[in-house]
Design a protein around this motif. Structure first.
Motif, PDB file in Angstrom:
ATOM      1  N   ASP A  13      45.653  51.338  46.066  1.00 11.02           N
ATOM      2  CA  ASP A  13      44.628  51.453  47.105  1.00 11.02           C
ATOM      3  C   ASP A  13      43.650  50.282  47.056  1.00 11.02           C
ATOM      4  OD1 ASP A  13      45.704  53.822  48.030  1.00 11.02           O
ATOM      5  OD2 ASP A  13      44.318  55.095  46.887  1.00 11.02           O
ATOM      6  N   GLU A  14      43.379  49.772  45.859  1.00  8.43           N
ATOM      7  CA  GLU A  14      42.402  48.698  45.682  1.00  8.43           C
ATOM      8  C   GLU A  14      43.039  47.313  45.655  1.00  8.43           C
ATOM      9  OE1 GLU A  14      40.558  49.871  42.052  1.00  8.43           O
ATOM     10  OE2 GLU A  14      39.407  51.473  42.986  1.00  8.43           O
ATOM     11  N   LEU A  15      44.354  47.234  45.725  1.00 10.27           N
ATOM     12  CA  LEU A  15      45.060  45.960  45.585  1.00 10.27           C
ATOM     13  C   LEU A  15      44.627  44.939  46.638  1.00 10.27           C
ATOM     14  CD1 LEU A  15      47.144  44.417  43.960  1.00 10.27           C
ATOM     15  CD2 LEU A  15      48.909  45.361  45.437  1.00 10.27           C
ATOM     16  N   LYS A  16      44.464  45.365  47.868  1.00 10.33           N
ATOM     17  CA  LYS A  16      44.031  44.448  48.929  1.00 10.33           C
ATOM     18  C   LYS A  16      42.674  43.846  48.599  1.00 10.33           C
ATOM     19  CE  LYS A  16      43.381  44.084  53.932  1.00 10.33           C
ATOM     20  NZ  LYS A  16      42.412  43.046  53.781  1.00 10.33           N
ATOM     21  N   ASP A  17      41.757  44.644  48.087  1.00 13.66           N
ATOM     22  CA  ASP A  17      40.437  44.139  47.713  1.00 13.66           C
ATOM     23  C   ASP A  17      40.535  43.141  46.559  1.00 13.66           C
ATOM     24  OD1 ASP A  17      39.245  45.740  49.648  1.00 13.66           O
ATOM     25  OD2 ASP A  17      38.942  47.405  48.240  1.00 13.66           O
ATOM     26  N   TYR A  18      41.387  43.429  45.589  1.00 12.98           N
ATOM     27  CA  TYR A  18      41.591  42.496  44.481  1.00 12.98           C
ATOM     28  C   TYR A  18      42.130  41.160  44.991  1.00 12.98           C
ATOM     29  CZ  TYR A  18      41.004  46.231  40.986  1.00 12.98           C
ATOM     30  OH  TYR A  18      40.512  47.241  40.201  1.00 12.98           O
ATOM     31  N   ILE A  19      43.080  41.225  45.894  1.00 12.65           N
ATOM     32  CA  ILE A  19      43.666  39.999  46.449  1.00 12.65           C
ATOM     33  C   ILE A  19      42.632  39.238  47.261  1.00 12.65           C
ATOM     34  CG2 ILE A  19      45.367  39.124  48.096  1.00 12.65           C
ATOM     35  CD1 ILE A  19      47.260  41.355  47.095  1.00 12.65           C
ATOM     36  N   ASP A  20      41.875  39.948  48.077  1.00 14.13           N
ATOM     37  CA  ASP A  20      40.858  39.298  48.915  1.00 14.13           C
ATOM     38  C   ASP A  20      39.770  38.622  48.079  1.00 14.13           C
ATOM     39  OD1 ASP A  20      42.164  40.043  51.226  1.00 14.13           O
ATOM     40  OD2 ASP A  20      40.902  41.817  51.573  1.00 14.13           O
ATOM     41  N   SER A  21      39.420  39.213  46.951  1.00 13.89           N
ATOM     42  CA  SER A  21      38.344  38.653  46.126  1.00 13.89           C
ATOM     43  C   SER A  21      38.853  37.658  45.081  1.00 13.89           C
ATOM     44  CB  SER A  21      37.568  39.783  45.437  1.00 13.89           C
ATOM     45  OG  SER A  21      38.400  40.466  44.520  1.00 13.89           O
ATOM     46  N   SER A  22      40.146  37.431  45.023  1.00 15.31           N
ATOM     47  CA  SER A  22      40.697  36.506  44.035  1.00 15.31           C
ATOM     48  C   SER A  22      40.549  35.065  44.519  1.00 15.31           C
ATOM     49  CB  SER A  22      42.172  36.814  43.772  1.00 15.31           C
ATOM     50  OG  SER A  22      42.976  36.305  44.802  1.00 15.31           O
TER      51      SER A  22
END
Length: 98
Positions: A13-22
Motif C-alpha cells: 500500500d505504501e510502495l508508491k509513496d516510497y517510490i515517489d519520495s526516493s
C-alpha cells in the motif's frame, strides 16, 4: 504468520509513496525490473507486483539495508564453510565474463 502478511500488504500500500519520495527515477526502477513503463505503472496502481519484483524494488529503494543483508548472508556463508579461495573465484569470474 498473519503479522508478516499484514506487514507485506501495508508495504504494498505504501510502495508508491516510497517510490515517489526516493531519489531514483521511476524509469530506473522499471528498467531494473526489465518491464515496460506501462506494465510498471499498471502494477503500481493495482499493487500486483510479484514477491521477487517487490524484493528488487526494495533493494533499489533501500540500498543500505540491502548491503547489510548481503553482508549478513556472507558472514553466515563464511561460518558454515560455504567459501572458496580467491583464486578459484577469479577463475570462475573470468570464465563467466570473458
Amino acid at each position: 504468520m498473519l503479522q508478516i502478511v499484514s506487514k507485506y500488504i501495508t508495504f504494498l500500500d505504501e510502495l508508491k509513496d516510497y517510490i515517489d519520495s526516493s531519489p531514483f527515477k521511476k524509469s530506473f526502477i522499471y528498467q531494473n525490473l526489465e518491464m515496460s513503463k506501462q506494465v510498471f505503472y499498471r502494477k503500481l496502481k493495482t499493487k500486483t507486483f510479484t514477491a521477487n519484483e517487490v524484493f528488487t524494488i526494495s533493494k533499489i529503494l533501500f540500498p543500505s539495508e540491502a548491503l547489510l543483508m548481503e553482508l549478513e548472508k556472507s558472514n553466515a556463508d563464511k561460518k558454515s564453510g560455504r567459501i572458496i579461495e580467491h583464486s578459484e573465484a577469479m577463475k570462475m569470474l573470468r570464465k563467466k565474463h570473458l
